[in-house]
Design an enzyme around this catalytic site. Structure first.
Site, PDB file in Angstrom:
ATOM      1  N   ASP A  34       6.698  12.406  -4.635  1.00  0.00           N
ATOM      2  CA  ASP A  34       5.779  11.840  -5.642  1.00  0.00           C
ATOM      3  C   ASP A  34       6.532  11.273  -6.844  1.00  0.00           C
ATOM      4  O   ASP A  34       5.998  11.244  -7.956  1.00  0.00           O
ATOM      5  CB  ASP A  34       4.775  12.901  -6.129  1.00  0.00           C
ATOM      6  CG  ASP A  34       4.070  13.606  -4.991  1.00  0.00           C
ATOM      7  OD1 ASP A  34       3.526  12.904  -4.128  1.00  0.00           O
ATOM      8  OD2 ASP A  34       4.065  14.857  -4.969  1.00  0.00           O
ATOM      9  N   HIS A  71       2.098   6.615  -0.802  1.00  0.00           N
ATOM     10  CA  HIS A  71       2.662   5.886  -1.928  1.00  0.00           C
ATOM     11  C   HIS A  71       1.640   4.881  -2.434  1.00  0.00           C
ATOM     12  O   HIS A  71       0.875   4.302  -1.672  1.00  0.00           O
ATOM     13  CB  HIS A  71       3.994   5.211  -1.571  1.00  0.00           C
ATOM     14  CG  HIS A  71       3.967   4.414  -0.307  1.00  0.00           C
ATOM     15  ND1 HIS A  71       4.409   4.917   0.898  1.00  0.00           N
ATOM     16  CD2 HIS A  71       3.557   3.154  -0.046  1.00  0.00           C
ATOM     17  CE1 HIS A  71       4.283   4.002   1.840  1.00  0.00           C
ATOM     18  NE2 HIS A  71       3.760   2.914   1.297  1.00  0.00           N
TER      19      HIS A  71
END
Length: 437
Positions: A13, A41
């Site tokens: 992340d 993503h």
């Protein structure tokens, strides 16, 4: 020509999607080398938000080939949904290619994943429940179904009939779940195969030929270094190898063909799920970072645990990945703070430790040793050059680079492409060992 790997330097992340998207404009080929739908993503282009799990970020560039490598695991239903999402926005998916050697996630993988996690009770890992671990387990057991099998109807029927009957014993006897109907699974996956067949290729050969033609290739990792199966905080890890070395194994490319490794890290630290996290802030700072950074998982929607930047982790990621330079994301989240802390070392049972420990048990005993730096009042979101940054923000970045002994080539100040400072060309320079300048 350059062959470049982009990796996460923390627990995933980190903003790899934006950085990969940014670099994709200079790439002829973008390759995803590991993971599955457990990683997501987000890319923002001209106000449009693209949330992808399997399709590489380069799909947004019409002249860029996008390849999903053999080290990934493919959920056909999800990738078809992503194809539909992208095509609905008028973007062609003709340039998407999938390795025939990539393994396929089946319904029983998802069922076993969720049931197994529930069975662990207090020892749960924090899996996404998407069947990733069981898919990789079947790969290791040599009972998995690959994409090349998916697009071969006779082979697919044979494998599904045998495997579903085998897995039904586990579902019924071990987890007390209802069995699957092999015929229904066959019909569902034959439909998936019809849609995906044109995209399945020999990916290793395709990439090799691109290298021989001296094309620019970007290898895109999912998750992050500390979630690596071998080098992460085991057992609180993923089932694949997100580190730079995984790019070679997950695509069929020799290590001598790689030119550079670019790491991506947030200006603070986050992680999702279980496991030790030395700099986790369980106070108003943690809440502030979560709220400002919109720290909720792309895949699960789970709230991310947040804390200060951990340079011990940073140094480890630089070493494990042979990192040439780094991109720091979400610097703007720290705007307005009176002071900012950076973990420079650990206190492990009374001893100072500057190297990342070898096990999650040892890490759980570590307490952060902080260096406190002054914050900055000004907003950084509109800064486009280093000279535009507040002095304290620039000092903060220099401090991180010095602690990790790696140059910072990119600074991200928001989700959009234009909210970025490119310090130096991250593909062709700076070289490893230089510090931030």
């Amino acid at each position: 020509m350059a062959n470049v790997i982009v990796i996460g330097a923390q627990w995933g992340d980190e903003g790899k999607g934006k950085i990969t998207d940014l670099l994709s404009k200079s790439a002829d080929v973008v390759v995803r080398y590991q993971g599955g739908v457990n990683a997501g993503h987000t890319v923002v282009v001209e106000g449009k938000i693209f949330k992808l799990h399997l399709i590489p970020s380069g799909i947004l560039y019409p002249d860029t080939d996008c390849i999903i490598g053999s080290g990934t695991v493919i959920d056909p239903k999800v990738i078809i949904e992503e194809l539909d999402q992208v095509e609905a926005l008028g973007i062609s998916t003709a340039n998407l290619m999938i390795s025939g050697a990539a393994h396929v996630t089946m319904p029983y993988h998802r069922m076993i994943d969720k049931a197994s996690e529930k069975r662990r009770g207090s020892k749960k890992i924090g899996t996404t429940g998407r069947g990733i671990g069981p898919t990789y387990a079947d790969k290791s057991e040599r009972t998995g179904i690959r994409m090349i099998d998916l697009v071969n109807p006779d082979r697919l029927k044979e494998q599904i009939n045998w495997t579903v009957n085998y897995k039904n014993v586990i579902l019924e006897k071990l987890y007390d779940l209802s069995p699957l109907n092999p015929e229904e699974v066959v019909n569902e996956y034959l439909n998936f195969a019809d849609r995906l067949r044109p995209h399945v290729i020999d990916a290793s050969l395709k990439i090799y030929n691109a290298i021989q033609l001296k094309r620019n290739i970007l290898f895109e990792g999912a998750q992050g270094t500390l979630l690596d199966l071998d080098h992460g905080t085991y057992p609180y890890v993923t089932s694949s190898n997100p580190v730079a070395g995984g790019a070679c194994v997950g695509t069929g490319v020799g290590p001598t063909m790689i030119d550079r490794v670019i790491g991506v890290a947030k200006a603070y630290t986050t992680r999702v799920g279980e496991g030790p996290f030395p700099t986790e802030a369980k106070d108003e700072i943690g809440d502030l970072l979560c709220d400002r950074g919109a720290e909720f998982g792309t895949t699960t929607g789970r709230k991310r645990r947040c804390g200060w930047f951990d340079a011990v982790i940073g140094r480890y990621a630089v070493r494990i990945n042979g990192m040439d330079c780094m991109a720091i994301t979400k610097l703007d989240v720290l705007d307005g703070l009176e002071e900012i802390k950076v973990c420079v070392a650990y206190d492990m049972e009374g001893k100072r430790c500057e190297d990342f420990p070898g096990s999650a048990i040892q890490l759980s005993k570590c307490k952060p040793i902080y260096k406190t730096l002054p914050g900055w009042k000004e907003s950084t979101v509109d800064c486009r050059n280093l000279e535009d940054l507040p002095k304290q923000a620039l000092d903060y970045l220099r401090f991180l680079a010095e602690l990790m002994n790696v140059p910072i080539a990119i600074v991200s100040l928001g989700a959009s492409r234009h909210q970025t400072i490119v310090v130096e060309d991250p593909i062709h320079g700076p070289k490893r060992g230089l510090l931030y300048s």
